[in-house]
Design an enzyme around this catalytic site. Structure first.
Site, PDB file in Angstrom:
ATOM      1  N   LYS A 298      37.263   1.259  49.542  1.00 40.90           N
ATOM      2  CA  LYS A 298      38.617   2.039  49.545  1.00 40.90           C
ATOM      3  C   LYS A 298      38.816   2.702  48.160  1.00 40.90           C
ATOM      4  O   LYS A 298      39.707   3.759  48.029  1.00 40.90           O
ATOM      5  CB  LYS A 298      39.747   0.975  49.643  1.00 40.90           C
ATOM      6  CG  LYS A 298      39.749  -0.372  48.827  1.00 40.90           C
ATOM      7  CD  LYS A 298      40.410  -0.010  47.582  1.00 40.90           C
ATOM      8  CE  LYS A 298      40.395  -1.334  46.697  1.00 40.90           C
ATOM      9  NZ  LYS A 298      41.254  -1.161  45.460  1.00 40.90           N
TER      10      LYS A 298
ATOM     11  N   THR B  35      45.843   1.337  47.459  1.00 48.27           N
ATOM     12  CA  THR B  35      45.430   1.876  46.416  1.00 48.27           C
ATOM     13  C   THR B  35      45.486   3.551  46.637  1.00 48.27           C
ATOM     14  O   THR B  35      45.127   4.253  45.516  1.00 48.27           O
ATOM     15  CB  THR B  35      43.737   1.426  46.662  1.00 48.27           C
ATOM     16  OG1 THR B  35      43.960   0.379  46.448  1.00 48.27           O
ATOM     17  CG2 THR B  35      42.921   2.104  45.380  1.00 48.27           C
TER      18      THR B  35
ATOM     19  N   GLU C 201      36.971   1.611  39.078  1.00 44.80           N
ATOM     20  CA  GLU C 201      35.677   1.232  39.817  1.00 44.80           C
ATOM     21  C   GLU C 201      35.323   2.265  40.757  1.00 44.80           C
ATOM     22  O   GLU C 201      34.129   2.495  41.188  1.00 44.80           O
ATOM     23  CB  GLU C 201      35.853  -0.120  40.547  1.00 44.80           C
ATOM     24  CG  GLU C 201      36.216  -1.321  39.668  1.00 44.80           C
ATOM     25  CD  GLU C 201      34.698  -1.859  39.051  1.00 44.80           C
ATOM     26  OE1 GLU C 201      33.548  -1.058  39.540  1.00 44.80           O
ATOM     27  OE2 GLU C 201      34.652  -2.895  38.590  1.00 44.80           O
TER      28      GLU C 201
END
Length: 340
Positions: free
Chosen positions: A190, A247, A280
């Site tokens: 994601k 997100t 990330e």
């Protein structure tokens, strides 16, 4: 309960705060001693400013001291540091300790998920003690005690439920799952889709584009997760669509902000320097693309994000996903979990 949180970033600190609200004693370890000193002063001024930490949290620069007599070990380090930290901790973790990784990522060099890295490094006797927490959860909102729900996955139901009870508070509600693969793939991939969504917003597109990217991104994530043996229903839960929507739709997301900056024409290095923390998804774009290629799974959004980040592709090429790809039906096929 005695807890060791390895990693004093915003997420590690927020979970240390959560556990300390239950009266647990929480040692927080990190390589950054300045951050540890700040935590011992009851505030992580770098990563979680403005949040007063309970007196039962302290910064501990000695890893052996942090892990001594611990009942619960929380791995909250960046994904690419997980192997090194686990190697340092492997002989120090008590045999009876519960272990929970809260890191979302895939190791770039090996394409291992965090569960695979920990199983590769830690003694076999600790493997049944491993659990993995994921789901829609911004650190600052957890630390402000906003109602939040997450998923904790593990292979041993007794262990997983014990970790669930440890993290459960009036503001944090953990659900349990036995689908470690689905929870981990959902939590990792994601981040790449969030970069794409942010890029669309940064280019001036709006709700239609965002909804399309999130929905088709979920289809990509599900394809990869199922190919790895996940239950497709996991991807419509907290660690799938829940984490994806969060997100992809908030400036609190570092990955969304990376994409937004790229969409505005800014350089990646400048965006990352401004963030001051790890996004990330930038490295996940490498590992997700490589893992998809290994599994023979088509992930066009993730492929374009990778090309923008690493191959010099113009960010506006994202629009070509809508205009140039072959037309097809929806849903493309019924997901089937591979036989084990």
């Amino acid at each position: 309960m005695r807890v060791a949180v390895l990693g004093a970033g915003s997420w590690g600190t927020a979970l240390a705060y959560t556990l300390a609200t239950k009266g647990f004693r929480v040692a927080t370890w990190d390589l950054d001693t300045a951050v540890l000193e700040s935590i011992s002063g009851h505030e992580n001024t770098r990563y979680l400013p403005g949040i007063t930490l309970p007196p039962t949290i302290w910064g501990e620069p000695d890893l052996a001291a942090a892990l001594a007599g611990t009942d619960l070990v929380v791995f909250a380090v960046p994904s690419q540091a997980m192997r090194v930290v686990a190697q340092q901790a492997r002989e120090l973790i008590p045999a009876t300790a519960l272990i929970c990784s809260v890191t979302k990522g895939i190791e770039v060099d090996t394409l291992m998920t965090m569960s695979e890295v920990l199983e590769d490094v830690l003694p076999a006797a600790l493997h049944t003690r491993l659990t993995f927490l994921s789901g829609p959860s911004f650190a600052v909102e957890v630390a402000r005690e906003f109602p939040t729900a997450v998923t904790i996955a593990g292979g041993d139901a007794v262990v997983t439920e014990a970790v669930q009870r440890a993290f459960h508070t009036p503001f944090l509600r953990p659900y349990v799952s036995d689908d470690v693969v689905g929870v981990e793939i959902g939590g990792c991939a994601k981040n790449v889709i969030a970069i794409a969504t942010g890029a669309g917003d940064g280019m001036g597109y709006d709700a239609n584009t965002r909804a399309a990217t999130i929905t088709r991104g979920l289809a990509e994530i599900a394809r990869l997760a199922v190919a790895r043996g996940a239950n497709p229903l996991t991807l419509v839960g907290l660690s799938g669509v829940g984490d994806l929507v969060l997100t992809c739709s908030s400036v609190k997301s570092r990955n969304y902000r990376v994409g937004f900056g790229l969409g505005q024409g800014r350089a990646l290095a400048d965006i990352q320097a401004e963030l001051g923390q790890v996004a990330e998804g930038v490295l996940n774009a490498k590992s997700v693309k490589a893992l998809a290629e290994r599994a023979g799974v088509e992930m066009p959004i993730c492929e374009v994000v990778h090309a923008v980040l690493y191959d010099g592709m113009e960010v506006r090429s994202i629009r070509a996903l809508f205009s140039e790809r072959p037309l097809r039906s929806e849903p493309e096929h019924q997901f089937e979990r591979p036989a084990t």
